[in-house]
Design a protein around this motif. Structure first.
Motif, PDB file in Angstrom:
ATOM      1  N   ILE A  93      -8.825  -5.665   9.842  1.00  0.00           N
ATOM      2  CA  ILE A  93      -9.538  -4.769   8.929  1.00  0.00           C
ATOM      3  C   ILE A  93     -10.044  -3.537   9.671  1.00  0.00           C
ATOM      4  CG2 ILE A  93     -11.624  -4.516   7.511  1.00  0.00           C
ATOM      5  CD1 ILE A  93     -11.252  -7.553   6.809  1.00  0.00           C
ATOM      6  N   ARG A 120      -7.401   5.280   4.939  1.00  0.00           N
ATOM      7  CA  ARG A 120      -8.861   5.309   4.800  1.00  0.00           C
ATOM      8  C   ARG A 120      -9.334   6.173   3.629  1.00  0.00           C
ATOM      9  NH1 ARG A 120     -10.171   0.821   7.297  1.00  0.00           N
ATOM     10  NH2 ARG A 120      -9.381   0.769   9.398  1.00  0.00           N
ATOM     11  N   SER A 121      -8.418   6.709   2.851  1.00  0.00           N
ATOM     12  CA  SER A 121      -8.793   7.619   1.774  1.00  0.00           C
ATOM     13  C   SER A 121      -9.223   6.918   0.498  1.00  0.00           C
ATOM     14  CB  SER A 121      -7.625   8.557   1.466  1.00  0.00           C
ATOM     15  OG  SER A 121      -6.505   7.806   1.052  1.00  0.00           O
ATOM     16  N   ASP A 122      -8.960   5.622   0.372  1.00  0.00           N
ATOM     17  CA  ASP A 122      -9.301   4.904  -0.882  1.00  0.00           C
ATOM     18  C   ASP A 122     -10.771   4.630  -0.984  1.00  0.00           C
ATOM     19  OD1 ASP A 122      -6.286   2.910  -1.006  1.00  0.00           O
ATOM     20  OD2 ASP A 122      -6.705   4.957  -1.610  1.00  0.00           O
ATOM     21  N   LEU A 181      -7.694  -4.393   1.438  1.00  0.00           N
ATOM     22  CA  LEU A 181      -8.859  -4.710   2.270  1.00  0.00           C
ATOM     23  C   LEU A 181      -9.691  -5.820   1.639  1.00  0.00           C
ATOM     24  CD1 LEU A 181      -9.881  -1.143   3.450  1.00  0.00           C
ATOM     25  CD2 LEU A 181      -8.870  -2.979   4.827  1.00  0.00           C
ATOM     26  N   GLY A 182      -9.790  -5.817   0.322  1.00  0.00           N
ATOM     27  CA  GLY A 182     -10.504  -6.889  -0.368  1.00  0.00           C
ATOM     28  C   GLY A 182      -9.852  -8.243  -0.138  1.00  0.00           C
ATOM     29  N   TRP A 205      -4.318   1.109   8.030  1.00  0.00           N
ATOM     30  CA  TRP A 205      -4.833   1.194   6.671  1.00  0.00           C
ATOM     31  C   TRP A 205      -5.159   2.620   6.320  1.00  0.00           C
ATOM     32  CZ3 TRP A 205      -3.506  -2.815   4.325  1.00  0.00           C
ATOM     33  CH2 TRP A 205      -3.530  -4.060   4.958  1.00  0.00           C
ATOM     34  N   HIS A 258     -10.796  -9.251   3.372  1.00  0.00           N
ATOM     35  CA  HIS A 258     -12.199  -9.693   3.432  1.00  0.00           C
ATOM     36  C   HIS A 258     -12.354 -11.089   2.838  1.00  0.00           C
ATOM     37  CE1 HIS A 258     -14.306  -6.220   5.063  1.00  0.00           C
ATOM     38  NE2 HIS A 258     -13.583  -5.431   4.280  1.00  0.00           N
ATOM     39  N   GLY A 274      -5.243   0.722  -1.154  1.00  0.00           N
ATOM     40  CA  GLY A 274      -5.764   0.224   0.119  1.00  0.00           C
ATOM     41  C   GLY A 274      -7.015  -0.618  -0.032  1.00  0.00           C
ATOM     42  N   TYR A 275      -7.921  -0.231  -0.943  1.00  0.00           N
ATOM     43  CA  TYR A 275      -9.150  -0.998  -1.084  1.00  0.00           C
ATOM     44  C   TYR A 275      -8.882  -2.420  -1.596  1.00  0.00           C
ATOM     45  CZ  TYR A 275      -9.281  -0.123  -6.154  1.00  0.00           C
ATOM     46  OH  TYR A 275      -8.998  -0.096  -7.488  1.00  0.00           O
ATOM     47  N   GLU A 276      -7.825  -2.608  -2.398  1.00  0.00           N
ATOM     48  CA  GLU A 276      -7.467  -3.954  -2.870  1.00  0.00           C
ATOM     49  C   GLU A 276      -6.952  -4.808  -1.712  1.00  0.00           C
ATOM     50  OE1 GLU A 276      -7.783  -5.537  -5.684  1.00  0.00           O
ATOM     51  OE2 GLU A 276      -8.265  -3.953  -7.107  1.00  0.00           O
ATOM     52  N   THR A 325       0.828  -1.207   0.000  1.00  0.00           N
ATOM     53  CA  THR A 325       0.000   0.000   0.000  1.00  0.00           C
ATOM     54  C   THR A 325       0.861   1.255   0.000  1.00  0.00           C
ATOM     55  OG1 THR A 325      -1.744  -1.163   1.187  1.00  0.00           O
ATOM     56  CG2 THR A 325      -1.838   1.223   1.228  1.00  0.00           C
TER      57      THR A 325
END
Length: 81
Positions: free
Chosen positions: A69, A79-81, A35-36, A77, A39, A31-33, A24
């Motif tokens: 998460i 948090r802007s994504d 987090l994915g 992480w 998850h 970041g969203y990837e 990241t």
């Protein structure tokens, strides 16, 4: 032997967290990837088809991943994504 497994697990978790953060921070993955990925990993453990004895372990692993998460672990992480 149980302590050795615990230590191995903690080492692996720390290394993986550091790698995810580096991916990241160096903009290899947003970041969203990341987090994915987390998850997906949590869902894999929640849905694991295993003997009843292993079910508790899988649910505990899923809970730990969800805490990561939520930022309740050492991962920071963006948090802007």
């Amino acid at each position: 032997m149980s302590d050795q497994k615990d230590y191995s697990g903690m080492a692996a978790l720390t290394i993986c967290e550091a790698l995810l953060l580096a991916l990241t921070e160096h903009e290899v993955l947003p970041g969203y990837e990341i987090l994915g990925i987390l998850h997906d990993a949590a869902a894999t453990h929640e849905n694991a088809a295993s003997p009843e004895a292993d079910k508790e372990m899988h649910l505990a692993v899923s809970k730990l991943i969800k805490q990561i998460i939520a930022g309740e672990n050492s991962v920071r992480w963006p948090r802007s994504d």
